[in-house]
Scaffold this motif. Structure first.
Motif, mmCIF file in Angstrom:
data_model
loop_
_atom_site.group_PDB
_atom_site.id
_atom_site.type_symbol
_atom_site.label_atom_id
_atom_site.label_comp_id
_atom_site.label_asym_id
_atom_site.label_seq_id
_atom_site.Cartn_x
_atom_site.Cartn_y
_atom_site.Cartn_z
ATOM 1 N N THR A 43 0.822 -1.203 0.000
ATOM 2 C CA THR A 43 0.000 0.000 0.000
ATOM 3 C C THR A 43 0.862 1.262 0.000
ATOM 4 N N LEU A 44 1.980 1.227 0.716
ATOM 5 C CA LEU A 44 2.887 2.373 0.710
ATOM 6 C C LEU A 44 3.443 2.618 -0.689
ATOM 7 N N ASP A 45 3.837 1.535 -1.364
ATOM 8 C CA ASP A 45 4.387 1.656 -2.712
ATOM 9 C C ASP A 45 3.350 2.212 -3.688
ATOM 10 N N VAL A 46 2.122 1.690 -3.609
ATOM 11 C CA VAL A 46 1.089 2.091 -4.563
ATOM 12 C C VAL A 46 0.691 3.547 -4.367
ATOM 13 N N VAL A 47 0.487 3.970 -3.129
ATOM 14 C CA VAL A 47 0.109 5.361 -2.885
ATOM 15 C C VAL A 47 1.248 6.302 -3.285
ATOM 16 N N GLY A 48 2.485 5.909 -2.965
ATOM 17 C CA GLY A 48 3.624 6.730 -3.379
ATOM 18 C C GLY A 48 3.730 6.850 -4.878
ATOM 19 N N ARG A 80 0.960 9.213 -6.134
ATOM 20 C CA ARG A 80 1.328 10.604 -5.849
ATOM 21 C C ARG A 80 2.256 11.147 -6.932
ATOM 22 N N LEU A 81 3.239 10.337 -7.319
ATOM 23 C CA LEU A 81 4.128 10.766 -8.398
ATOM 24 C C LEU A 81 3.357 10.950 -9.693
ATOM 25 N N SER A 104 -10.293 10.222 -11.098
ATOM 26 C CA SER A 104 -11.424 9.363 -10.743
ATOM 27 C C SER A 104 -10.970 8.164 -9.918
ATOM 28 N N LEU A 105 -9.848 7.564 -10.313
ATOM 29 C CA LEU A 105 -9.297 6.438 -9.566
ATOM 30 C C LEU A 105 -8.976 6.842 -8.137
ATOM 31 N N ILE A 106 -8.286 7.961 -7.971
ATOM 32 C CA ILE A 106 -7.906 8.416 -6.637
ATOM 33 C C ILE A 106 -9.151 8.713 -5.801
ATOM 34 N N GLY A 107 -10.176 9.301 -6.418
ATOM 35 C CA GLY A 107 -11.419 9.557 -5.704
ATOM 36 C C GLY A 107 -12.096 8.277 -5.249
ATOM 37 N N ARG A 154 -6.961 6.786 2.353
ATOM 38 C CA ARG A 154 -7.138 8.187 2.740
ATOM 39 C C ARG A 154 -6.020 8.639 3.667
ATOM 40 N N ARG A 155 -5.672 7.810 4.636
ATOM 41 C CA ARG A 155 -4.616 8.186 5.589
ATOM 42 C C ARG A 155 -3.259 8.304 4.900
ATOM 43 N N LEU A 156 -2.952 7.350 4.026
ATOM 44 C CA LEU A 156 -1.659 7.398 3.339
ATOM 45 C C LEU A 156 -1.607 8.551 2.344
ATOM 46 N N TRP A 157 -2.709 8.804 1.665
ATOM 47 C CA TRP A 157 -2.725 9.896 0.681
ATOM 48 C C TRP A 157 -2.488 11.246 1.362
ATOM 49 N N ALA A 158 -3.034 11.424 2.553
ATOM 50 C CA ALA A 158 -2.876 12.683 3.277
ATOM 51 C C ALA A 158 -1.423 12.943 3.657
ATOM 52 N N ARG A 159 -0.618 11.893 3.736
ATOM 53 C CA ARG A 159 0.800 12.062 4.072
ATOM 54 C C ARG A 159 1.608 12.645 2.929
ATOM 55 N N ALA A 160 1.104 12.531 1.693
ATOM 56 C CA ALA A 160 1.760 13.087 0.502
ATOM 57 C C ALA A 160 3.140 12.499 0.244
#
Length: 288
Positions: free
Chosen positions: A166-171, A174-175, A188-191, A201-207
């Motif tokens: 999950t860390l890899d995918v959200v990172g 973000r890129l 749309s995917l991110i939404g 949601r928690r990982l995305w907020a970390r940017a």
């Protein structure tokens, strides 16, 4: 989807003031550095830095970006992301079309003994060899790795290292959002992920941003058990944003035996396949 202001705020909150040479006491209530401290350490005015974090300053110079990257302790991936965000208003990258060249499909089919697939910047799987289809247990052109990870499989599903994945995918997303801020399908995917997954949601907020090019990847396959594989990501040099991903097993390992067993199964996993040996005929590929 992503902006310079939000990225600066999250990176500022991550910096340890003591490591930056700033004395602290128990009365300090700010997490990380204050805005004025970042400005002072970077050699820019407080007003200008505040405008950067409010999204009111445009086109920061290379010198300013270099200074901010140094003060905020950005690694190489984060530094590149910072520069892309700072130049979003100057030049918008057009989202790639997502067509896989026939020559690439031919190369994909020649990969024997290892799951191999082609993904775009949204983590849509555009094509894959037969072994990749057997690994994921579904037609690959319908697969998006992020949806599969967060909305379909969950923590106790196919991905043995789910939290790390999950860390890899959200990172990665973000890129991608920083490179393609005007891509409606990515937005749309991110939404959808944010609506359907609290962890996303928690990982995305970390940017946080990540650019993974290789590393271990483990799967809990329902037919052959644990597969501890090694993933290599090969970015295609044509500017399409696509990657060729190959998942290999160390020679003589249980994972190699598991892949051999998986390759002997029909697509539905019911019985050994009666195909010709893989060195006589390359695995079939799927494409959009």
């Amino acid at each position: 989807m992503d902006d310079l202001a939000g990225f600066l705020r999250t990176r500022r909150a991550r910096v340890d003031p003591a490591a930056a040479g700033i004395p602290t006491d128990r009365r300090r209530r700010v997490e990380g550095l204050r805005r004025e401290e970042v400005a002072h350490l970077s050699g820019v005015s407080v007003d200008y830095y505040v405008r950067l974090e409010q999204g009111r300053a445009t086109q920061p110079s290379e010198q300013v970006l270099d200074a901010l990257a140094r003060v905020l302790g950005l690694d190489e991936t984060e530094r590149g992301h910072l520069y892309r965000l700072a130049r979003q208003r100057r030049r918008r990258a057009k989202a790639p079309c997502g067509r896989v060249r026939p020559e690439l499909l031919r190369v994909l089919g020649l990969v024997a003994g290892a799951p191999a697939l082609v993904m775009d910047h949204r983590l849509d799987v555009l094509a894959g060899n037969r072994l990749a289809g057997l690994l994921f247990g579904r037609p690959l052109p319908s697969l998006n790795i992020a949806r599969h990870l967060f909305l379909e499989e969950g923590e106790h599903g196919l991905y043995a290292g789910w939290e790390s994945c999950t860390l890899d995918v959200v990172g990665h997303l973000r890129l991608a959002a920083g490179t393609h801020p005007d891509d409606p399908r990515l937005a749309s995917l991110i939404g959808d992920l944010a609506m359907g997954s609290e962890r996303f949601r928690r990982l995305w907020a970390r940017a946080d941003v990540r650019a993974r090019t290789h590393g271990p990847k483990a799967y809990r396959h329902p037919l052959v058990g644990l597969l501890e594989l090694h993933q290599e990501n090969f970015a295609l040099p044509d500017g399409s944003g696509m990657e060729l991903v190959v998942l290999s097993a160390p020679p003589g390992s249980p994972a190699e035996d598991g892949l051999r067993l998986l390759a002997a199964l029909d697509a539905d996993g019911a019985s050994p396949a009666e195909d010709e040996p893989s060195h006589h005929r390359p695995p079939a590929v799927t494409d959009r």
